[in-house]
Write a protein that holds these residues in place. Structure first.
Motif, PDB file in Angstrom:
ATOM      1  N   ILE A  28       0.866  -1.174   0.000  1.00  0.00           N
ATOM      2  CA  ILE A  28       0.000   0.000   0.000  1.00  0.00           C
ATOM      3  C   ILE A  28       0.905   1.227   0.000  1.00  0.00           C
ATOM      4  CG2 ILE A  28      -0.174   0.236   2.521  1.00  0.00           C
ATOM      5  CD1 ILE A  28      -3.227   0.701   2.083  1.00  0.00           C
ATOM      6  N   TYR A  29       0.460   2.323  -0.572  1.00  0.00           N
ATOM      7  CA  TYR A  29       1.278   3.542  -0.584  1.00  0.00           C
ATOM      8  C   TYR A  29       1.229   4.206   0.796  1.00  0.00           C
ATOM      9  CZ  TYR A  29       1.368   2.994  -5.646  1.00  0.00           C
ATOM     10  OH  TYR A  29       1.563   2.506  -6.914  1.00  0.00           O
ATOM     11  N   HIS A  48      -2.084   8.017   3.441  1.00  0.00           N
ATOM     12  CA  HIS A  48      -2.226   6.973   2.420  1.00  0.00           C
ATOM     13  C   HIS A  48      -2.615   7.583   1.082  1.00  0.00           C
ATOM     14  CE1 HIS A  48      -5.117   3.750   0.714  1.00  0.00           C
ATOM     15  NE2 HIS A  48      -3.915   3.583   0.208  1.00  0.00           N
ATOM     16  N   GLU A  50      -3.986   7.109  -2.579  1.00  0.00           N
ATOM     17  CA  GLU A  50      -4.841   6.138  -3.263  1.00  0.00           C
ATOM     18  C   GLU A  50      -4.162   5.612  -4.531  1.00  0.00           C
ATOM     19  OE1 GLU A  50      -7.662   4.888  -2.236  1.00  0.00           O
ATOM     20  OE2 GLU A  50      -7.869   6.154  -0.453  1.00  0.00           O
ATOM     21  N   ASP A  51      -4.488   4.380  -4.908  1.00  0.00           N
ATOM     22  CA  ASP A  51      -3.873   3.736  -6.069  1.00  0.00           C
ATOM     23  C   ASP A  51      -4.141   4.485  -7.373  1.00  0.00           C
ATOM     24  OD1 ASP A  51      -2.974   1.808  -4.365  1.00  0.00           O
ATOM     25  OD2 ASP A  51      -4.297   0.222  -5.081  1.00  0.00           O
ATOM     26  N   ASP A  52      -5.285   5.168  -7.460  1.00  0.00           N
ATOM     27  CA  ASP A  52      -5.648   5.843  -8.698  1.00  0.00           C
ATOM     28  C   ASP A  52      -5.398   7.351  -8.644  1.00  0.00           C
ATOM     29  OD1 ASP A  52      -7.597   6.350  -6.830  1.00  0.00           O
ATOM     30  OD2 ASP A  52      -9.297   6.060  -8.186  1.00  0.00           O
ATOM     31  N   ASN A 292       4.559   1.854 -10.306  1.00  0.00           N
ATOM     32  CA  ASN A 292       3.474   2.819 -10.487  1.00  0.00           C
ATOM     33  C   ASN A 292       3.535   3.975  -9.500  1.00  0.00           C
ATOM     34  OD1 ASN A 292       2.229   1.302 -12.628  1.00  0.00           O
ATOM     35  ND2 ASN A 292       1.409  -0.074 -11.072  1.00  0.00           N
ATOM     36  N   LYS A 297       1.958   9.063  -5.360  1.00  0.00           N
ATOM     37  CA  LYS A 297       1.862   7.680  -4.893  1.00  0.00           C
ATOM     38  C   LYS A 297       3.202   7.336  -4.245  1.00  0.00           C
ATOM     39  CE  LYS A 297      -1.152   6.467  -8.787  1.00  0.00           C
ATOM     40  NZ  LYS A 297      -1.286   5.620  -9.990  1.00  0.00           N
ATOM     41  N   SER A 299       5.903   6.203  -0.880  1.00  0.00           N
ATOM     42  CA  SER A 299       6.117   5.053  -0.011  1.00  0.00           C
ATOM     43  C   SER A 299       7.199   5.326   1.012  1.00  0.00           C
ATOM     44  CB  SER A 299       6.512   3.830  -0.842  1.00  0.00           C
ATOM     45  OG  SER A 299       5.514   3.534  -1.799  1.00  0.00           O
ATOM     46  N   LYS A 347      -2.752  -6.720  -1.591  1.00  0.00           N
ATOM     47  CA  LYS A 347      -3.209  -5.491  -0.960  1.00  0.00           C
ATOM     48  C   LYS A 347      -3.580  -5.772   0.492  1.00  0.00           C
ATOM     49  CE  LYS A 347      -2.899  -2.875  -4.611  1.00  0.00           C
ATOM     50  NZ  LYS A 347      -1.897  -1.773  -4.646  1.00  0.00           N
TER      51      LYS A 347
END
Length: 454
Positions: A28-29, A48, A50-52, A292, A297, A299, A347
């Motif tokens: 997860i980011y 956090h 989001e993936d998008d 990605n 995004k 980390s 995930k």
């Protein structure tokens, strides 16, 4: 969602050849890491991406913990914007930091009010796993650039809150931790008239790209060591680098000491802070280095460092290897599936509370757990719990690399959640364990925990 054979083979190749520890969390980011040492654990409070996300899209705040600095257990999405009924919902869950004080946990966060003002807020709980609630029912403070709070408790027990973007504010908190004793003010010594003479220049993110700046940018982190106060923060405009200043008092005067980290990989921001744990010093920060990943995004990554003899912080280079374990993991106790040092494809759930698991599992996905101590006697059986079985599959366990034969395999057919299996050939001593998921093209099941037995 299906995964192609080429994707699965790529995942296996990465697992076999890459032992990178940075980023420290892969599933997860995890931007803006705020570590907190409490006894024999480090709790990591983070926001956090989001993936998008194509811009800052942040809805909740997460908690992780570790006892060995490499295996991070996910403790849930404990707070989100809905925790604060007065706040703008579904976005702007930005950087935050938590601390324990007299048996209560206080999480200082930032979001927007419903009408769009930057705001600081406080959540309170009896433990890091909640339940968390709005401690005030209103913002702690509002103002332009009121983001990125950091909390610091001095040796005399007095708590302070620092925060701000394009401005640096602080105030002493009352013992209740949810109100200011005498209001708040700007931190002295951070107004550089050469760079920030007017509001327009404050809004110009290009300032500092061509030269070093003494000007704080955002994301403060305040600590104390051997009588010296340290403020670590992103500096230099955008893209940011990490800098620090020191002071003889929490009230200053602060002296700029220079750059300690370069601009982060694939990210125009950098944000984090340092802790001392089990005799070692660590610097946390974020980058965009995951697949990605990007400036939206990001980390968590971690580097070990040593203070210089005079108390100064050295320049800390980025590494892929990250940090080494400072403890081992006992597989004869229950190991939560969401405890891992590295992963591919999987995930994590987005739940509060204490029950969490690995989800979105497909064929070829894997997790890695480092420095697992099997002891001198071979284990004979292995047990795991799965949830929400969608399609049959298997869980394979490998020692040190995803190659050769697994030392154990658990078949999942949906008939039961807790599954026992014999171990073909148990490793002894300390090993990294790779957990590989096998099955068809569709999503398989959720993974809760595992353990071995004699």
């Amino acid at each position: 969602m299906k995964k192609s054979l080429s994707t699965t083979l790529s995942a296996l190749a990465i697992a076999s050849n890459c032992l990178a520890q940075n980023p420290a969390i892969s599933a997860i980011y995890t931007p803006d890491p705020a570590p907190y040492v409490h006894g024999d654990k480090v709790y990591l409070f983070i926001d956090h991406d989001e993936d998008d996300a194509t811009y800052f899209l942040m809805k909740d705040w997460l908690v992780f913990s570790t006892e060995d600095m490499v295996n991070w257990q996910y403790l849930g999405a404990q707070v989100n914007t809905a925790t604060f009924k007065w706040a703008k919902q579904g976005d702007r869950a930005w950087a935050a930091q938590a601390v324990e004080h007299k048996g209560k946990w206080y999480w200082y966060l930032c979001c927007n009010t419903a009408d769009g003002k930057d705001a600081l807020c406080v959540a309170v709980a009896d433990s890091p796993t909640g339940p968390w609630r709005d401690a005030i029912g209103a913002p702690l403070a509002t103002g332009f650039g009121f983001i990125d709070p950091t909390v610091f408790i001095d040796d005399d027990g007095k708590p302070y809150l620092f925060w701000g973007n394009k401005g640096f504010w602080y105030g002493e908190l009352n013992d209740d931790m949810i109100s200011f004793k005498n209001g708040y003010k700007e931190v002295p010594g951070y107004t550089d008239p050469k760079s920030f003479g007017d509001l327009q220049s404050k809004m110009d993110w290009s300032i500092g790209k061509e030269r070093e700046m003494t000007q704080y940018e955002e994301g403060p982190w305040v600590t104390k060591r051997n009588g010296i106060y340290y403020a670590v923060y992103p500096a230099g405009g955008v893209p940011e680098y990490m800098a620090y200043s020191t002071a003889p008092s929490v009230h200053g005067p602060w002296t700029f000491k220079g750059r300690i980290m370069n601009e982060a990989e694939n990210s125009f921001t950098i944000h984090g802070g340092n802790i001392h744990f089990k005799g070692k010093d660590y610097m946390f920060y974020h980058n965009g280095a995951l697949p990605n990943g990007s400036g939206f995004k990001r980390s968590t990554a971690i580097e070990e460092f040593k203070f210089n003899a005079d108390g100064s912080i050295p320049f800390i280079p980025f590494t892929k290897d990250g940090v080494q374990p400072v403890g081992s993991l006992n597989p004869y106790n229950t190991v939560e599936g969401e405890t891992m040092s590295q992963s591919w494809g999987v995930k994590l759930d987005r739940l509060a509370g204490t029950k969490h698991y690995v989800t979105s599992i497909h064929n070829g996905d894997w997790t890695r757990v480092r420095n697992v101590d099997f002891g001198s006697e071979a284990a004979k059986e292995i047990c795991a719990e799965v949830l929400n079985v969608k399609n049959p599959g298997a869980i394979e366990f490998y020692a040190d690399a995803l190659s050769g034969k697994p030392f154990a395999r658990i078949e999942v057919d949906g008939s039961k959640n807790i599954i026992n299996s014999t171990i073909a050939k148990s490793p002894t001593g300390n090993h990294d364990v790779y957990i590989l998921f096998r099955g068809g093209d569709e999503q398989l099941f959720d993974f809760d925990w595992w353990k071995v037995g004699k």
